[in-house]
Design a protein around this motif. Sequence first.
Motif, PDB file in Angstrom:
ATOM      1  N   ILE A  98       0.848  -1.185   0.000  1.00  0.00           N
ATOM      2  CA  ILE A  98       0.000   0.000   0.000  1.00  0.00           C
ATOM      3  C   ILE A  98       0.884   1.235   0.000  1.00  0.00           C
ATOM      4  CG2 ILE A  98      -1.713   1.294   1.322  1.00  0.00           C
ATOM      5  CD1 ILE A  98      -2.481  -1.438   2.598  1.00  0.00           C
ATOM      6  N   ASP A  99       0.587   2.170  -0.888  1.00  0.00           N
ATOM      7  CA  ASP A  99       1.313   3.428  -0.947  1.00  0.00           C
ATOM      8  C   ASP A  99       0.516   4.521  -0.236  1.00  0.00           C
ATOM      9  OD1 ASP A  99       3.369   5.216  -1.840  1.00  0.00           O
ATOM     10  OD2 ASP A  99       1.953   5.940  -3.341  1.00  0.00           O
ATOM     11  N   SER A 100      -0.773   4.623  -0.567  1.00  0.00           N
ATOM     12  CA  SER A 100      -1.623   5.617   0.087  1.00  0.00           C
ATOM     13  C   SER A 100      -3.075   5.185   0.013  1.00  0.00           C
ATOM     14  CB  SER A 100      -1.464   6.994  -0.570  1.00  0.00           C
ATOM     15  OG  SER A 100      -1.921   6.965  -1.908  1.00  0.00           O
ATOM     16  N   LEU A 101      -3.861   5.735   0.920  1.00  0.00           N
ATOM     17  CA  LEU A 101      -5.288   5.475   0.980  1.00  0.00           C
ATOM     18  C   LEU A 101      -5.948   6.779   1.383  1.00  0.00           C
ATOM     19  CD1 LEU A 101      -7.003   2.370   1.936  1.00  0.00           C
ATOM     20  CD2 LEU A 101      -7.682   4.310   3.304  1.00  0.00           C
ATOM     21  N   SER A 134      -4.247   6.363  14.096  1.00  0.00           N
ATOM     22  CA  SER A 134      -4.730   7.160  12.970  1.00  0.00           C
ATOM     23  C   SER A 134      -4.359   6.475  11.655  1.00  0.00           C
ATOM     24  CB  SER A 134      -4.132   8.565  13.010  1.00  0.00           C
ATOM     25  OG  SER A 134      -2.753   8.513  12.690  1.00  0.00           O
ATOM     26  N   LEU A 135      -5.052   6.845  10.615  1.00  0.00           N
ATOM     27  CA  LEU A 135      -4.749   6.321   9.290  1.00  0.00           C
ATOM     28  C   LEU A 135      -3.328   6.715   8.888  1.00  0.00           C
ATOM     29  CD1 LEU A 135      -5.605   4.852   6.738  1.00  0.00           C
ATOM     30  CD2 LEU A 135      -6.712   6.944   5.963  1.00  0.00           C
ATOM     31  N   ARG A 136      -2.916   7.924   9.230  1.00  0.00           N
ATOM     32  CA  ARG A 136      -1.560   8.390   8.919  1.00  0.00           C
ATOM     33  C   ARG A 136      -0.512   7.492   9.587  1.00  0.00           C
ATOM     34  NH1 ARG A 136      -0.884  14.375  10.007  1.00  0.00           N
ATOM     35  NH2 ARG A 136      -2.134  14.386   8.145  1.00  0.00           N
ATOM     36  N   GLU A 137      -0.719   7.154  10.871  1.00  0.00           N
ATOM     37  CA  GLU A 137       0.217   6.274  11.570  1.00  0.00           C
ATOM     38  C   GLU A 137       0.250   4.885  10.927  1.00  0.00           C
ATOM     39  OE1 GLU A 137       0.195   7.342  16.238  1.00  0.00           O
ATOM     40  OE2 GLU A 137      -1.790   6.890  15.383  1.00  0.00           O
ATOM     41  N   TRP A 138      -0.907   4.385  10.543  1.00  0.00           N
ATOM     42  CA  TRP A 138      -1.001   3.063   9.931  1.00  0.00           C
ATOM     43  C   TRP A 138      -0.263   3.023   8.599  1.00  0.00           C
ATOM     44  CZ3 TRP A 138      -4.071   1.027   5.733  1.00  0.00           C
ATOM     45  CH2 TRP A 138      -4.139  -0.361   5.703  1.00  0.00           C
ATOM     46  N   LEU A 139      -0.413   4.078   7.807  1.00  0.00           N
ATOM     47  CA  LEU A 139       0.240   4.130   6.500  1.00  0.00           C
ATOM     48  C   LEU A 139       1.733   4.442   6.589  1.00  0.00           C
ATOM     49  CD1 LEU A 139      -2.514   6.006   4.474  1.00  0.00           C
ATOM     50  CD2 LEU A 139      -1.812   3.625   4.175  1.00  0.00           C
ATOM     51  N   ALA A 140       2.197   4.963   7.734  1.00  0.00           N
ATOM     52  CA  ALA A 140       3.608   5.343   7.873  1.00  0.00           C
ATOM     53  C   ALA A 140       4.537   4.134   7.842  1.00  0.00           C
ATOM     54  CB  ALA A 140       3.815   6.121   9.173  1.00  0.00           C
ATOM     55  N   VAL A 141       4.037   2.972   8.221  1.00  0.00           N
ATOM     56  CA  VAL A 141       4.848   1.760   8.225  1.00  0.00           C
ATOM     57  C   VAL A 141       4.518   0.969   6.966  1.00  0.00           C
ATOM     58  CG1 VAL A 141       5.364  -0.376   9.467  1.00  0.00           C
ATOM     59  CG2 VAL A 141       4.805   1.710  10.736  1.00  0.00           C
ATOM     60  N   PRO A 142       5.476   0.815   6.040  1.00  0.00           N
ATOM     61  CA  PRO A 142       5.194   0.052   4.813  1.00  0.00           C
ATOM     62  C   PRO A 142       4.745  -1.365   5.165  1.00  0.00           C
ATOM     63  CG  PRO A 142       7.334   1.116   4.682  1.00  0.00           C
ATOM     64  CD  PRO A 142       6.851   1.284   6.082  1.00  0.00           C
ATOM     65  N   LYS A 143       3.726  -1.807   4.482  1.00  0.00           N
ATOM     66  CA  LYS A 143       3.222  -3.140   4.744  1.00  0.00           C
ATOM     67  C   LYS A 143       2.724  -3.767   3.463  1.00  0.00           C
ATOM     68  CE  LYS A 143       0.256  -1.515   7.726  1.00  0.00           C
ATOM     69  NZ  LYS A 143       0.715  -0.191   7.747  1.00  0.00           N
ATOM     70  N   PRO A 144       2.907  -5.086   3.342  1.00  0.00           N
ATOM     71  CA  PRO A 144       2.341  -5.755   2.174  1.00  0.00           C
ATOM     72  C   PRO A 144       0.828  -5.700   2.256  1.00  0.00           C
ATOM     73  CG  PRO A 144       3.206  -7.362   3.723  1.00  0.00           C
ATOM     74  CD  PRO A 144       3.587  -6.005   4.234  1.00  0.00           C
TER      75      PRO A 144
END
Length: 190
Positions: A98-101, A134-144
């Motif tokens: 995921i890159d962004s949501l 937060s969504l920002r915190e969740w997206l800050a860590v790259p994940k498959p």
Amino acid sequence: MVRKLLLVALVSVGLPACEKCGPFKKEYFDIVGMQALLLQQPAGAVGQVLTTGQSVSTAELQLLIRLDTKLYSAQPASAGGFAAMACEPADPSYTESIDSLIVTSRYDYDTQHPAGTSLNDVVQLQNEYGQPISLREWLAVPKPVGGIPYPVFRLRQAPVSSATQQFRVRYHQTNGEVYTSETVAIEIRP
């Protein structure tokens, strides 16, 4: 002629059992689409998918992102010859990240969030320990992509008054693929 006989013999005998699938590389999933659904999840109860026009309180509202995937069979290793597989995947993986949501609404959410603007600052989900992040915190860590196959989000801030909302989710992957989906229109109560 020999090839035809070999093919007929293979078809009549059948494909190998899962234990004997041969020299295959690992199976993997590819994201081919996305669905955004709204659920009503009262405390201690089973969630229920919302339909157009239903009313729900902000505390009971969940936004579910369901990724549509396609399983790609393992590719035969470069050993030559004919290879076929009739097996369920043992341990398929995701090769995308995921890159962004971005979550928006087709309607004004509140004065700080007019129609079409990002609601990412009011969207949250639970981490692996059950704590809201937060969504920002969740997206800050790259994940498959498969890290959380069906992410469930909540709104940490209610609109000022009851209002119709229809959410749009834009999902972008590191390989450049972009998927968008809209929920049904519902009424959210503070």
